[in-house]
Design a protein around this motif. Structure first.
Motif, PDB file in Angstrom:
ATOM      1  N   GLU A  36     120.084  21.886 -42.616  1.00 20.30           N
ATOM      2  CA  GLU A  36     119.953  21.890 -41.159  1.00 20.30           C
ATOM      3  C   GLU A  36     121.208  21.310 -40.533  1.00 20.30           C
ATOM      4  O   GLU A  36     121.633  20.203 -40.875  1.00 20.30           O
ATOM      5  N   PRO A  37     121.869  22.025 -39.632  1.00 23.59           N
ATOM      6  CA  PRO A  37     123.062  21.492 -38.965  1.00 23.59           C
ATOM      7  C   PRO A  37     122.723  20.245 -38.158  1.00 23.59           C
ATOM      8  O   PRO A  37     121.629  20.141 -37.585  1.00 23.59           O
ATOM      9  N   GLU A  38     123.662  19.315 -38.089  1.00 23.13           N
ATOM     10  CA  GLU A  38     123.417  18.063 -37.382  1.00 23.13           C
ATOM     11  C   GLU A  38     123.094  18.290 -35.916  1.00 23.13           C
ATOM     12  O   GLU A  38     122.228  17.615 -35.340  1.00 23.13           O
ATOM     13  N   ASP A  39     123.763  19.263 -35.289  1.00 23.14           N
ATOM     14  CA  ASP A  39     123.558  19.480 -33.856  1.00 23.14           C
ATOM     15  C   ASP A  39     122.205  20.137 -33.543  1.00 23.14           C
ATOM     16  O   ASP A  39     121.797  20.217 -32.389  1.00 23.14           O
TER      17      ASP A  39
END
Length: 308
Positions: free
Chosen positions: A247-250
């Motif tokens: 999952e991307p941090e943003d």
């Protein structure tokens, strides 16, 4: 006739276990793990915040994580929520209508919820082998060892162990991963298995061998926290979790269920092991009750503040 409220008691430890008559070696390549009757209905008799059942669930979760990492199939028993008189047979005489009176509690407790690859067998009698294809499943898998945990120790768990023995399947009852009506009943079940039909083992003896999946998760934790001596911060906690999920941090939401992000029980157990080295004593049940980054950080930070 029905089960009454059950009280907590101290789980027996290895020094309390009876001496095993046989000295079988547990072999992951030959084993199947049976999680026996851990349905909300049966667990509910222990009440809320029962230390006994919380510890048993945590141990079962730990064993399940080990099994997943080592290719050991996981099988559940669960009584159907609708049983007619013929299906229940003499169980009605002994226990009344049982789960029929609480069909909404038929599911396995959430911390141990079956995964798609697991097998769930309908449970009709004390033994998991009766009116169920457990023996056939094990033969098809080429496995002859049955690891048993769950409830209740002196009823279904014990009868399943006896039945396994009579089918030339070696039963291993995990003495600290079963719960019972009382400590006396618990001790009786362990003594019978150890001296008549199987072997009693501990959660630690089953899971003590490191596994690649657990090592991988632990290494990710170590890299993120920069060593066991470093205090955990919310930022490092998030970094650790992000290293274990895709999952991307943003796009990550600290209030979202981490299990929905793909965090699994192997990852959770490895995190608990690492945090324990840093003086943080949590258990799987505490994390599973609200598996979000923000909640986990509250639990961790509270313990770190108490250590100051």
């Amino acid at each position: 006739m029905a089960i009454t409220a059950l009280s907590a008691y101290p789980l027996p430890r290895i020094e309390d276990f009876p001496t095993n008559k046989v000295s079988w070696t547990f072999d992951p390549s030959q084993a199947v793990f049976l999680i026996h009757d851990m349905q909300e209905y049966f667990v509910s008799f222990y009440g809320a915040e029962n230390a006994l059942i919380d510890e048993v669930i945590a141990n079962l979760v730990s064993i399940k994580a080990y099994c997943k990492a080592n290719g050991i199939p996981v099988v559940y028993t669960a009584q159907p929520k609708e049983q007619n008189i013929a299906d229940r047979g003499l169980l009605t005489d002994m226990w009344g209508p049982g789960i029929n009176q609480s069909p909404e509690q038929q599911e396995v407790v959430s911390a141990l919820a079956p995964e798609p690859e697991d097998t769930v067998l309908d449970k009709w009698r004390y033994s998991a082998f009766q009116r169920a294809p457990l023996e056939q499943i094990m033969k098809e898998l080429g496995r002859n060892q049955l690891l048993i945990g769950g409830i209740y120790g002196h009823i279904g768990c014990l009868m399943t162990a006896v039945d396994a023995f009579m089918r030339d399947i070696k039963p291993f009852m995990v003495g600290d991963a079963v719960a019972d009506f009382s400590r006396d009943d618990h001790d009786m079940a362990l003594k019978y298995v150890a001296t008549r039909c199987g072997q009693v083992v501990t959660t630690a003896s089953v899971t003590e061998q490191a596994t690649p999946a657990i090592n991988q998760a632990a290494n990710a934790t170590n890299e993120t926290t920069n060593g066991a001596e470093s205090p955990i911060t919310k930022a490092t906690l998030q970094g650790t979790i992000l290293s274990l999920i895709d999952e991307p941090e943003d796009e990550f939401d600290a209030d979202e269920n981490l299990l929905d992000y793909g965090l699994d029980s192997v990852h959770v157990m490895s995190l608990l092991t690492q945090w324990r080295k840093q003086g943080i004593e949590l258990n799987f049940v505490a994390l599973a009750n609200e598996p979000t980054l923000n909640n986990w950080w509250q639990l961790i930070s509270a313990q770190q503040e108490a250590q100051i």
